[in-house]
Design a protein around this motif. Structure first.
Motif, PDB file in Angstrom:
ATOM      1  N   SER A  25       6.468  -2.921   3.141  1.00 33.12           N
ATOM      2  CA  SER A  25       7.238  -3.562   4.211  1.00 33.12           C
ATOM      3  C   SER A  25       6.461  -3.570   5.520  1.00 33.12           C
ATOM      4  CB  SER A  25       8.575  -2.834   4.400  1.00 33.12           C
ATOM      5  OG  SER A  25       9.351  -2.915   3.219  1.00 33.12           O
ATOM      6  N   TRP A  26       5.793  -2.460   5.823  1.00 28.82           N
ATOM      7  CA  TRP A  26       5.015  -2.388   7.061  1.00 28.82           C
ATOM      8  C   TRP A  26       3.869  -3.383   7.055  1.00 28.82           C
ATOM      9  CZ3 TRP A  26      -0.033  -0.914   8.381  1.00 28.82           C
ATOM     10  CH2 TRP A  26      -0.239  -0.701   9.756  1.00 28.82           C
ATOM     11  N   MET A  27       3.206  -3.529   5.900  1.00 27.94           N
ATOM     12  CA  MET A  27       2.131  -4.508   5.803  1.00 27.94           C
ATOM     13  C   MET A  27       2.673  -5.919   5.956  1.00 27.94           C
ATOM     14  SD  MET A  27      -0.764  -2.945   5.536  1.00 27.94           S
ATOM     15  CE  MET A  27      -1.991  -3.926   4.660  1.00 27.94           C
ATOM     16  N   TRP A  65       7.893   1.429   1.670  1.00 27.50           N
ATOM     17  CA  TRP A  65       7.821   1.392   3.134  1.00 27.50           C
ATOM     18  C   TRP A  65       6.487   0.820   3.610  1.00 27.50           C
ATOM     19  CZ3 TRP A  65       3.922   3.794   5.724  1.00 27.50           C
ATOM     20  CH2 TRP A  65       3.220   4.802   5.051  1.00 27.50           C
ATOM     21  N   PHE A  66       5.420   1.149   2.866  1.00 27.82           N
ATOM     22  CA  PHE A  66       4.100   0.655   3.260  1.00 27.82           C
ATOM     23  C   PHE A  66       3.997  -0.848   3.003  1.00 27.82           C
ATOM     24  CE2 PHE A  66      -0.506  -0.010   2.521  1.00 27.82           C
ATOM     25  CZ  PHE A  66      -0.960   0.382   3.770  1.00 27.82           C
ATOM     26  N   VAL A 115       5.093  -6.812   7.891  1.00 32.54           N
ATOM     27  CA  VAL A 115       5.242  -7.020   9.326  1.00 32.54           C
ATOM     28  C   VAL A 115       3.913  -7.464   9.931  1.00 32.54           C
ATOM     29  CG1 VAL A 115       5.693  -5.847  11.522  1.00 32.54           C
ATOM     30  CG2 VAL A 115       7.171  -5.431   9.541  1.00 32.54           C
ATOM     31  N   ASN A 116       2.813  -6.989   9.345  1.00 28.34           N
ATOM     32  CA  ASN A 116       1.472  -7.352   9.808  1.00 28.34           C
ATOM     33  C   ASN A 116       0.888  -8.531   9.032  1.00 28.34           C
ATOM     34  OD1 ASN A 116       0.449  -5.191  11.903  1.00 28.34           O
ATOM     35  ND2 ASN A 116       1.657  -4.090  10.381  1.00 28.34           N
TER      36      ASN A 116
END
Length: 209
Positions: free
Chosen positions: A163-165, A160-161, A167-168
């Motif tokens: 994937s979140w990174m 999840w982390f 996005v950034n």
């Protein structure tokens, strides 16, 4: 400062983030000061010239360039970044020996074999695509025996982390260190955990072959 030929999508992102970048990024861009200190020490231990020529690619707000100007007062510094909002912040920090260029980094950004140290600080994981071309350009621009200094995100076990990174705009899958070791002669390499192991970051020093 020269103008960028074309706008880049990241410019929109940094129109806001440039204002808060230095106040917030200290909480997760770890290892930057350690890397700069190690690079400065390596340049002082085996100086190529009285005033070493150093370039930071993706210099952002100029925070690292200001630190290098303090560590190496005689150094000639170049900062390259393609986001005008970030470079406006860098201009306020720039020493008289610092040149700032607003452009994408590529083979023609610097004279060939003329730079003593090239710094990538949390930049390569954001060059997607383009990190491999940036390393090719760095190898072209570094003088014989020149120093490559990199601090960046390394890897995470948390999908999840990752994937979140993404996005950034950050690629976080351990892809950089093997390539750095294959392309440069490693001087020093450290991998450290952040926030109890949620992710890892690294500091790398290598010399061009």
């Amino acid at each position: 400062m020269t103008a960028a030929a074309t706008p880049h999508p990241l410019e929109r992102y940094y129109r806001l983030h440039a204002r808060i970048y230095d106040a917030t990024r200290w909480s997760f861009l770890f290892g930057r000061d350690r890397l700069l200190g190690q690079a400065a020490a390596a340049l002082q231990a085996a100086p190529v010239r009285t005033a070493p020529r150093i370039a930071e690619i993706g210099c952002g707000t100029g925070r690292n360039l200001a630190a290098l100007a303090r560590l190496l007062p005689e150094a000639a510094l170049t900062g390259i970044d393609l986001c005008p909002p970030m470079l406006r912040r860098a201009t306020a920090k720039a020493s008289p020996r610092t040149c700032l260029v607003c452009a994408a980094y590529g083979p023609d950004s610097l004279p060939p074999a003329a730079t003593d140290c090239i710094v990538f600080s949390y930049a390569l994981t954001m060059f997607n695509p383009g990190w491999d071309a940036a390393l090719d350009a760095a190898a072209r621009h570094l003088a014989p025996g020149g120093l490559l200094a990199v601090a960046d995100f390394h890897d995470t076990r948390a999908g999840w982390f990752r994937s979140w990174m993404g996005v950034n705009h950050v690629r976080l899958d351990g892809h950089l260190l093997p390539v750095l070791a294959a392309r440069f002669d490693t001087v020093r390499q450290e991998v450290r955990p952040a926030y109890g192991g949620l992710w890892q970051y690294f500091c790398y020093l290598g010399r061009v072959r």
